[in-house]
Design an enzyme around this catalytic site. Structure first.
Site, PDB file in Angstrom:
ATOM      1  N   ARG A  46      29.848  11.836  22.179  1.00  0.00           N
ATOM      2  CA  ARG A  46      30.598  12.607  23.156  1.00  0.00           C
ATOM      3  C   ARG A  46      32.092  12.571  22.855  1.00  0.00           C
ATOM      4  NH1 ARG A  46      32.428  10.291  27.575  1.00  0.00           N
ATOM      5  NH2 ARG A  46      30.630   8.920  27.810  1.00  0.00           N
ATOM      6  N   TYR A  98      38.882  38.608  32.672  1.00  0.00           N
ATOM      7  CA  TYR A  98      37.449  38.433  32.450  1.00  0.00           C
ATOM      8  C   TYR A  98      36.798  37.870  33.720  1.00  0.00           C
ATOM      9  CZ  TYR A  98      33.239  35.912  31.007  1.00  0.00           C
ATOM     10  OH  TYR A  98      31.971  35.410  30.936  1.00  0.00           O
ATOM     11  N   ASP A 170      44.315  33.488  26.233  1.00  0.00           N
ATOM     12  CA  ASP A 170      42.939  33.741  25.822  1.00  0.00           C
ATOM     13  C   ASP A 170      42.996  34.741  24.674  1.00  0.00           C
ATOM     14  OD1 ASP A 170      40.347  34.662  25.474  1.00  0.00           O
ATOM     15  OD2 ASP A 170      39.869  34.681  27.606  1.00  0.00           O
ATOM     16  N   LYS A 195      32.141  34.385  20.470  1.00  0.00           N
ATOM     17  CA  LYS A 195      32.390  35.772  20.107  1.00  0.00           C
ATOM     18  C   LYS A 195      32.727  35.902  18.615  1.00  0.00           C
ATOM     19  CE  LYS A 195      31.897  36.461  24.575  1.00  0.00           C
ATOM     20  NZ  LYS A 195      32.033  35.156  25.229  1.00  0.00           N
TER      21      LYS A 195
END
Length: 379
Positions: A46, A98, A170, A195
């Site tokens: 982690r 978004y 972003d 993306k």
């Protein structure tokens, strides 16, 4: 180093044990230590993993930053940035946002006493008027999803520095191939790596890149403590995707320009939202801070009814009706009922996102096939 070389070699070092040119998938949860506290830099997956470290190094390189952090999704990366804040802090952000980001802001963080102000991010005066002593963060997308509005990153960051406010951009729609917000003064760059960075519609992941060491340490603490980390296989897939980012983006841009031009000339199409048109309100800024205009666009029909739009959405053969964007295959999307459904209708309409708006993610297929597909779908 030129971009094409950078994307192929970013974060890549031959595996020291075998000489493997691709970073191995270190599928492990823990690491053997020689003695308590004596390790080779890895304790528990982690907090760190060699495959993830290679990806995070690559993310920093391709965004011209010092530090990269990978997360289990783009929303998880956004969530980490918001966790830098405290109750009573304010965020200035765009009114063309978004839907998933809007949902996170309004349904999760507002409950914890963080206030969000939604303004036109193309209007520097509107941004300035929204800043108060409690403002700690400016969050912007550029180009925006789905209306393709452009924020002047340099102007916004100059304003933010006057007030000691962080700026996070972003950069998902542009990708590092077209735009590097850190070069214009941004403090943090966020990506939905799902993306364009992954590029093949086979991974969910997010990323943050920054230059400031103290900021990196804060975000790494959040990443480690809250645990929204990607697995090594997902990191491997994004590492692989980055190697072809420049080649894919070249075709996305070429196809995007032609498809946008075709739509604009079509007698049944109303308005086309694409930032590469010279009469686009943000064209001059986009040309200044971007190296191309990408394959994302939206459009409306002259018969501006939901029924007509739905007919087009269900009639394409190559453009697949689906969420997401940035993959090699072309996608068609209805923001009002899909990616932006979490935004109240009155807010969407007020900000220009109509019920009949159609969004395209133009892929890298043969251009003629894409145009013919849209032609038969629009009729």
């Amino acid at each position: 180093m030129k971009p094409a070389t950078k994307f192929i070699h970013a974060g890549a070092e031959p595996d020291p044990s075998t000489g493997a040119i691709m970073t191995p998938i270190y599928q492990t949860s823990t690491y053997v230590q020689e003695a308590p506290g004596k390790n080779k830099g890895y304790e528990y997956a982690r907090s760190q993993n060699p495959t993830r470290k290679a990806l995070e190094d690559a993310l920093a390189v391709i965004e011209n930053g010092k530090y990269g952090l990978a997360f289990s999704s783009g929303v998880a990366a956004t969530d980490a940035v918001l966790k830098l804040l405290a109750p009573g802090d304010e965020v200035v952000t765009g009114n063309d946002l978004y839907g998933g980001t809007y949902r996170l802001f309004t349904k999760v963080f507002e409950k914890f006493g963080i206030r969000f102000k939604y303004v036109d991010m193309t209007d520097l005066a509107a941004i300035a008027s929204a800043i108060t002593p409690n403002t700690k963060l400016i969050w912007t997308e550029t180009p925006t999803n789905p209306l393709m509005n452009i924020t002047d990153i340099g102007a916004v960051t100059a304003l933010a520095k006057q007030h000691q406010v962080l700026v996070c951009v972003d950069n998902t729609f542009a990708s590092p191939y077209l735009q590097n917000p850190l070069d214009f003064g941004a403090d943090i760059v966020m990506h939905s790596s799902t993306k364009y960075l992954g590029g093949h519609s086979d991974v969910i992941q997010g990323a943050l890149v920054m230059n400031d060491t103290a900021l990196r340490d804060q975000l790494y603490f959040i990443q480690k403590s809250c645990g929204a980390v990607p697995g090594p296989m997902d990191c491997f897939l994004v590492l692989r995707g980055i190697k072809t980012l420049h080649v894919r983006m070249q075709r996305h841009c070429e196809n995007g320009e032609k498809v946008a031009g075709f739509l604009r000339q079509h007698p049944k199409v109303g308005k086309v939202y694409w930032c590469g048109f010279e009469d686009h309100p943000g064209y001059a800024v986009a040309k200044k801070q971007m190296r191309g205009f990408g394959g994302m666009m939206s459009f409306t029909l002259k018969d501006d009814s939901v029924e007509t739009a739905m007919k087009v959405l269900s009639s394409t053969k190559i453009f697949s009706l689906a969420e997401s964007l940035g993959g090699v295959e072309s996608l068609i999307n209805h923001p009002a009922s899909m990616t932006h459904a979490s935004i109240p209708r009155e807010e969407r309409i007020k900000n220009g996102l109509s019920d009949s708006l159609i969004r395209l993610s133009v892929g890298i297929e043969d251009l003629e096939d894409l145009v013919l597909d849209l032609e038969q779908a629009i009729g």
